[in-house]
Design a protein around this motif. Structure first.
Motif, PDB file in Angstrom:
ATOM      1  N   GLY A   1     -13.430  51.682  -1.408  1.00 38.22           N
ATOM      2  CA  GLY A   1     -14.982  52.047  -1.459  1.00 38.22           C
ATOM      3  C   GLY A   1     -15.344  53.350  -1.785  1.00 38.22           C
ATOM      4  N   THR A   2     -14.788  54.654  -1.622  1.00 35.26           N
ATOM      5  CA  THR A   2     -14.930  55.275  -2.035  1.00 35.26           C
ATOM      6  C   THR A   2     -15.217  55.843  -3.885  1.00 35.26           C
ATOM      7  OG1 THR A   2     -13.808  56.312   0.107  1.00 35.26           O
ATOM      8  CG2 THR A   2     -14.600  57.992  -1.783  1.00 35.26           C
ATOM      9  N   GLY A   3     -14.066  54.820  -4.399  1.00 35.65           N
ATOM     10  CA  GLY A   3     -14.508  55.123  -5.730  1.00 35.65           C
ATOM     11  C   GLY A   3     -15.321  54.142  -6.274  1.00 35.65           C
TER      12      GLY A   3
ATOM     13  N   GLU B   1     -22.650  52.907   9.566  1.00 31.79           N
ATOM     14  CA  GLU B   1     -21.975  54.336   9.645  1.00 31.79           C
ATOM     15  C   GLU B   1     -20.645  53.477  11.383  1.00 31.79           C
ATOM     16  OE1 GLU B   1     -21.581  57.184   8.284  1.00 31.79           O
ATOM     17  OE2 GLU B   1     -20.214  56.725   9.126  1.00 31.79           O
ATOM     18  N   THR B   2     -19.815  53.630  10.154  1.00 32.61           N
ATOM     19  CA  THR B   2     -18.137  53.289  10.901  1.00 32.61           C
ATOM     20  C   THR B   2     -17.694  53.942  11.845  1.00 32.61           C
ATOM     21  OG1 THR B   2     -17.691  52.506   8.433  1.00 32.61           O
ATOM     22  CG2 THR B   2     -16.355  51.604  10.017  1.00 32.61           C
ATOM     23  N   SER B   3     -17.869  55.575  11.334  1.00 30.77           N
ATOM     24  CA  SER B   3     -17.528  56.736  12.524  1.00 30.77           C
ATOM     25  C   SER B   3     -18.696  55.859  13.800  1.00 30.77           C
ATOM     26  CB  SER B   3     -17.848  58.169  12.162  1.00 30.77           C
ATOM     27  OG  SER B   3     -19.622  58.211  11.720  1.00 30.77           O
TER      28      SER B   3
ATOM     29  N   VAL C   1     -26.753  51.925  -1.781  1.00 38.15           N
ATOM     30  CA  VAL C   1     -26.075  51.757   0.009  1.00 38.15           C
ATOM     31  C   VAL C   1     -24.889  51.568   0.111  1.00 38.15           C
ATOM     32  CG1 VAL C   1     -26.946  50.574   1.837  1.00 38.15           C
ATOM     33  CG2 VAL C   1     -28.845  50.670   0.742  1.00 38.15           C
ATOM     34  N   ASP C   2     -24.484  52.574   0.399  1.00 36.55           N
ATOM     35  CA  ASP C   2     -22.501  51.984   1.226  1.00 36.55           C
ATOM     36  C   ASP C   2     -23.076  51.224   2.081  1.00 36.55           C
ATOM     37  OD1 ASP C   2     -20.318  52.050   2.468  1.00 36.55           O
ATOM     38  OD2 ASP C   2     -20.566  54.298   2.839  1.00 36.55           O
ATOM     39  N   ALA C   3     -21.938  50.009   1.351  1.00 35.54           N
ATOM     40  CA  ALA C   3     -22.263  49.047   2.562  1.00 35.54           C
ATOM     41  C   ALA C   3     -20.590  48.408   2.947  1.00 35.54           C
ATOM     42  CB  ALA C   3     -23.039  47.721   1.866  1.00 35.54           C
TER      43      ALA C   3
ATOM     44  N   GLN D   1     -11.495  46.214   1.622  1.00 35.53           N
ATOM     45  CA  GLN D   1     -10.267  45.414   3.140  1.00 35.53           C
ATOM     46  C   GLN D   1     -11.538  45.132   4.239  1.00 35.53           C
ATOM     47  OE1 GLN D   1     -11.572  48.787   1.511  1.00 35.53           O
ATOM     48  NE2 GLN D   1     -10.952  50.019   2.485  1.00 35.53           N
ATOM     49  N   LYS D   2     -12.754  44.729   4.063  1.00 35.96           N
ATOM     50  CA  LYS D   2     -13.231  44.947   5.147  1.00 35.96           C
ATOM     51  C   LYS D   2     -13.587  43.628   5.270  1.00 35.96           C
ATOM     52  CE  LYS D   2     -13.761  49.738   5.731  1.00 35.96           C
ATOM     53  NZ  LYS D   2     -13.650  50.416   6.828  1.00 35.96           N
ATOM     54  N   ALA D   3     -15.336  43.194   5.688  1.00 33.26           N
ATOM     55  CA  ALA D   3     -14.927  41.860   5.952  1.00 33.26           C
ATOM     56  C   ALA D   3     -15.286  40.699   5.234  1.00 33.26           C
ATOM     57  CB  ALA D   3     -16.542  41.521   6.190  1.00 33.26           C
TER      58      ALA D   3
HETATM   59  C1  PLP Z   1     -19.136  53.291   6.162  1.00 35.27           C
HETATM   60  C2  PLP Z   1     -17.805  53.513   4.996  1.00 35.27           C
HETATM   61  N1  PLP Z   1     -18.053  54.135   3.813  1.00 35.27           N
HETATM   62  C3  PLP Z   1     -16.633  55.116   2.970  1.00 35.27           C
HETATM   63  C4  PLP Z   1     -15.973  54.495   3.262  1.00 35.27           C
HETATM   64  C5  PLP Z   1     -14.617  55.164   2.777  1.00 35.27           C
HETATM   65  O1  PLP Z   1     -13.278  53.401   1.571  1.00 35.27           O
HETATM   66  P1  PLP Z   1     -12.532  53.570   1.223  1.00 35.27           P
HETATM   67  O2  PLP Z   1     -11.333  53.794   2.412  1.00 35.27           O
HETATM   68  O3  PLP Z   1     -12.228  52.190   1.144  1.00 35.27           O
HETATM   69  O4  PLP Z   1     -11.965  54.746  -0.352  1.00 35.27           O
HETATM   70  C6  PLP Z   1     -15.627  53.353   4.628  1.00 35.27           C
HETATM   71  C7  PLP Z   1     -14.229  53.012   5.437  1.00 35.27           C
HETATM   72  O5  PLP Z   1     -13.153  52.689   6.218  1.00 35.27           O
HETATM   73  C8  PLP Z   1     -16.832  52.876   5.176  1.00 35.27           C
HETATM   74  O6  PLP Z   1     -16.463  52.475   6.343  1.00 35.27           O
END
Ligand code: PLP
Length: 386
Positions: free
Chosen positions: A64-66, A140-142, A165-167, A191-193
């Motif tokens: 996702g970060t990429g 926001e996964t955190s 948008v970061d989805a 690796q999510k949904a």
């Molecule tokens: C909202 C969100 N953005 C970005 C990322 C980063 O994704 P990755 O760890 O696949 O690079 C995550 C990973 O959990 C995430 O939940």
């Protein structure tokens, strides 16, 4: 005996369905072959449907970060003013990516556990009419907050800025019809949904974003230059060697989502969310996100006394893995993932295990209270469907 038994209830990676695992064992094919082009063309068509866009979707080997880097490096040009909205750890990372470009970044840092306030975004956009790009995290996964993409996209559009948008953790689980809502770029990970192993980033571009990428300068990153990906899509090819096996898996995952139906998949995620939240409340615990409107469909965050110990007991005694908190929430919360290949019975199992871990770590509650509340939510939903 149970060394390999792991029930993943973290917010990614998520369990991979056997159908997807089997699809990934397909014999290797050459990536410059007609077979690969047909595979990519099929995947691309399904991805457009899923992102609800008439634009293009870049399939990138990376996480996702990429995908976020590709989006930022390709959409943000040197000297651009960028508004980076952060509602937690992943928003902070998104901001950090923007800071590595030659952009002038304005940060809007919101209180953890709260969504971004739409009026505040509007105020900043009104104050800085030269903002070209806005960055927003959907889920926001955190913290388990779901931001209001639709309203923020509306304002961003009004001020003529592009919205990325970061989805990563919301895609499929929560509605995000990108063309209808005027979102320019949506990024997710495998690796999510989607229920795939980690390793694929998907970057969907609206027609407006495609124009900006096409007409803009080459991105400062060679590998993550969306211009190269976009150009290749015309011939159903990728600029570099693609992760072929993951793309076979992606085709299967997309077929499974089509079979369930996107709306039904979103209803399922909403139900799992509601079951989890009801269960947590019935245990007498506090949710990090109280307002239902801002609560994620894919991850539920809970304040738990002795959170790290609770995670340990769930894993060691019952093989269920939930996540702990990050940064300032470390040791204070647990994060329960309910995205992808997950159904109601999985959540009943998870809540039952959580109750055992809570009681074992000294928390006073009536065993079964959380499970019962979740069962009631399930029955109520299934009665109103019948
Ligand atoms: C909202 C969100 N953005 C970005 C990322 C980063 O994704 P990755 O760890 O696949 O690079 C995550 C990973 O959990 C995430 O939940």
């Amino acid at each position: 005996m149970f060394e390999e038994k792991t029930v993943l209830r973290i917010p990614g990676p998520t369990p991979v369905p056997p159908e997807v695992t089997r699809a990934m064992t397909h014999a290797m094919i050459g990536h410059r072959s007609g077979d690969f082009s047909s595979l990519l063309a099929e995947v691309e068509a399904s991805l457009r449907d899923l992102f609800q866009t008439s634009g293009d979707v870049a399939v990138i080997a990376g996480t996702g970060t990429g995908g976020l880097e590709a989006a930022v490096y390709s959409m943000v040009h040197a000297g651009d003013r960028v508004l980076a909205i952060s509602t937690g750890n992943f928003g902070d990372r998104f901001t950090e990516i923007a800071r590595r470009t030659e952009a002038d970044v304005i940060s809007l840092n919101c209180e953890w556990g709260q969504p971004a306030k739409v009026e505040e975004v509007a105020r900043i956009l009104a104050e800085h009419s030269d903002i070209r790009v806005v960055l927003l995290t959907h889920c926001e996964t955190s913290t388990g907050v779901l931001n209001n993409v639709q309203q923020i996209a509306h304002i961003t559009q009004e001020y003529g800025a592009y919205l990325i948008v970061d989805a990563v953790s919301s895609f499929v689980g929560s509605p995000l019809p990108m063309d209808e809502w005027n979102v320019d770029v949506v990024v997710t990970g495998s690796q999510k949904a989607l229920g795939l192993p980690p390793g694929l980033a998907l970057v969907a571009m609206s027609s407006r974003a495609i124009e900006r990428v096409k007409n803009g300068p080459a991105a400062r990153s060679f590998y993550f230059d969306l211009k190269r990906y976009q150009k290749g899509l015309g011939d159903s090819t990728t600029p570099w060697t693609p992760p072929v096996s993951l793309i076979y898996g992606l085709r299967e995952s997309l077929l499974m989502i089509q079979e369930e139906g996107l709306q039904q998949a979103q209803r399922r995620h909403r139900l799992l969310r509601d079951m989890t939240r009801a269960g947590i409340r019935a245990m007498g615990l506090s949710l990090v996100v109280n307002d239902e409107k801002s609560a994620s469909d894919t991850v539920t965050t809970v304040f738990v006394p002795d959170a790290d110990q609770v995670c340990k007991v769930m894993k060691n005694d019952l093989h269920i893995v939930v996540a702990g908190g990050q940064k300032q929430l470390s040791g204070k919360i647990i994060r329960i993932g309910h995205m992808g290949y997950v159904d109601a019975s999985d959540m009943l199992q998870c809540l039952a295990a959580l109750e055992i871990a809570l009681v074992k770590t000294g928390y006073k509650m009536e065993l079964g209270a959380g499970v019962r509340a979740a069962q009631e939510v399930y029955l109520h939903a299934s009665n109103s469907r019948d």
